[in-house]
Design an enzyme around this catalytic site. Sequence first.
Site, PDB file in Angstrom:
ATOM      1  N   SER A 223       0.850  -1.193   0.000  1.00  0.00           N
ATOM      2  CA  SER A 223       0.000   0.000   0.000  1.00  0.00           C
ATOM      3  C   SER A 223       0.886   1.243   0.000  1.00  0.00           C
ATOM      4  CB  SER A 223      -0.956  -0.027   1.199  1.00  0.00           C
ATOM      5  OG  SER A 223      -1.894   1.023   1.106  1.00  0.00           O
ATOM      6  N   THR A 224       0.773   2.090   1.022  1.00  0.00           N
ATOM      7  CA  THR A 224       1.534   3.338   1.059  1.00  0.00           C
ATOM      8  C   THR A 224       3.033   3.072   0.950  1.00  0.00           C
ATOM      9  OG1 THR A 224      -0.152   4.216   2.549  1.00  0.00           O
ATOM     10  CG2 THR A 224       1.885   5.466   2.345  1.00  0.00           C
TER      11      THR A 224
ATOM     12  N   MET B 237      -0.217   1.066   5.292  1.00  0.00           N
ATOM     13  CA  MET B 237      -0.934   1.336   6.531  1.00  0.00           C
ATOM     14  C   MET B 237      -2.130   0.405   6.665  1.00  0.00           C
ATOM     15  SD  MET B 237      -2.603   4.924   7.769  1.00  0.00           S
ATOM     16  CE  MET B 237      -3.594   5.032   9.257  1.00  0.00           C
TER      17      MET B 237
ATOM     18  N   ASP C 294      -4.697  -4.857   6.061  1.00  0.00           N
ATOM     19  CA  ASP C 294      -5.058  -5.670   4.904  1.00  0.00           C
ATOM     20  C   ASP C 294      -3.935  -6.656   4.593  1.00  0.00           C
ATOM     21  OD1 ASP C 294      -6.535  -6.605   2.758  1.00  0.00           O
ATOM     22  OD2 ASP C 294      -5.715  -5.114   1.364  1.00  0.00           O
TER      23      ASP C 294
ATOM     24  N   HIS D 126      -2.598  -1.159  -3.405  1.00  0.00           N
ATOM     25  CA  HIS D 126      -3.806  -0.354  -3.220  1.00  0.00           C
ATOM     26  C   HIS D 126      -3.771   0.864  -4.138  1.00  0.00           C
ATOM     27  CE1 HIS D 126      -4.203  -2.061   1.127  1.00  0.00           C
ATOM     28  NE2 HIS D 126      -4.715  -2.874   0.225  1.00  0.00           N
TER      29      HIS D 126
END
Length: 363
Positions: free
Chosen positions: A177-178, A296, A299, A203
């Site tokens: 993600s991030t 973050m 997930d 993501h």
Amino acid sequence: MPRGKVRVLIVDDSASVRQILQTILSEDPEIEVMATASDPFVAAKRLEKELPDVIILDLEMPRMDGMTFLRKIMAQHPIPVIICSSLTEEGSNVMFEAFEAGAGDIVPKPKIDTRQALLECSTRLRGAVKAAARARGRPRAERRAVEKKLTADAIIPPPVQGKVRPTTERIVCIGASTGGTEALNDVLEMLPPHCPPIVIVQHMPAGFTAAFARRLDSVCQIRVKEAEDGEPVLPGCAYIAPGARHMLLQRIGLRYQIAIKDGPPVSRHRPSVDVLFRSAAQHAGANALGVIMTGMGDDGARGMLEMRKLGAATRAQDEESCVVFGMPKEAIAHGGVERVVSLHHIPREIMLWYQAGHPAVAG
């Protein structure tokens, strides 16, 4: 002002967009909109007085475009910046220019055509703001679950112990993600053409992933593409889940193929790492390697545990090399991680694991 709130400066030439963004963010008790600005010059004046924790920045604005302002911010005040622009929805190179200029994340302009669309945009924006603040290293209050969070059960039934059919094909599943866009670039760029097939959930909203895959394909030895429903999964290729749709691994006979499905967000994300990992647990079992990277939230944590329970190898990126250590940390806490490794060791881990099952590709 309660201590621990993430203070945000919104920079957008549209008064209505500024109001929508302010309303979305202000509904979160952990976020405070410090100020808004109609263009970069107004924003610069505000920055002379006080610095926010995070800046939300449009790209198309009068007097000075957002990309120029982003570069100036990074040169003078390395404040986390989130790009919020309709330009990025076209999947153009603007997205990559922004990342190269120092943007921490990119989100599309909020859609207010349906309640569900607004809810998903709101969740994505608030999560991006909190992740950007955490990436800066400042301690924040613990995240509160304010939206209903679905599990992978919403998309795919839980795996059953002992139901995985044997196959000799090995496959790698990655979730990020991030900070993942640059981290994935670092990993895939180091892999040789004879690497195992790789399926990836990063993501991203709709419209971003095709351009992201093309960019990776242009710098990697392996083939990188946006995944398509029903296509076979082949060695030497990496498949990126399309934005805003779930990606699952399936098997037809002894061969893997990809399934792309709609459905609600899982663990507040679509695509969801939990969905991919659960499908890998079901269809690949011990022939899968799960890798959870920077991001973050949680997930992927439950899905990785399911993979490990069914014999898969699992790795997590270490805290030092993560932009945000949320997803790996949660996966470790759930007991799904077999080994923690630094970012630059992940390509080596992938190849060593692959070669252990395919001696012919060693070397």
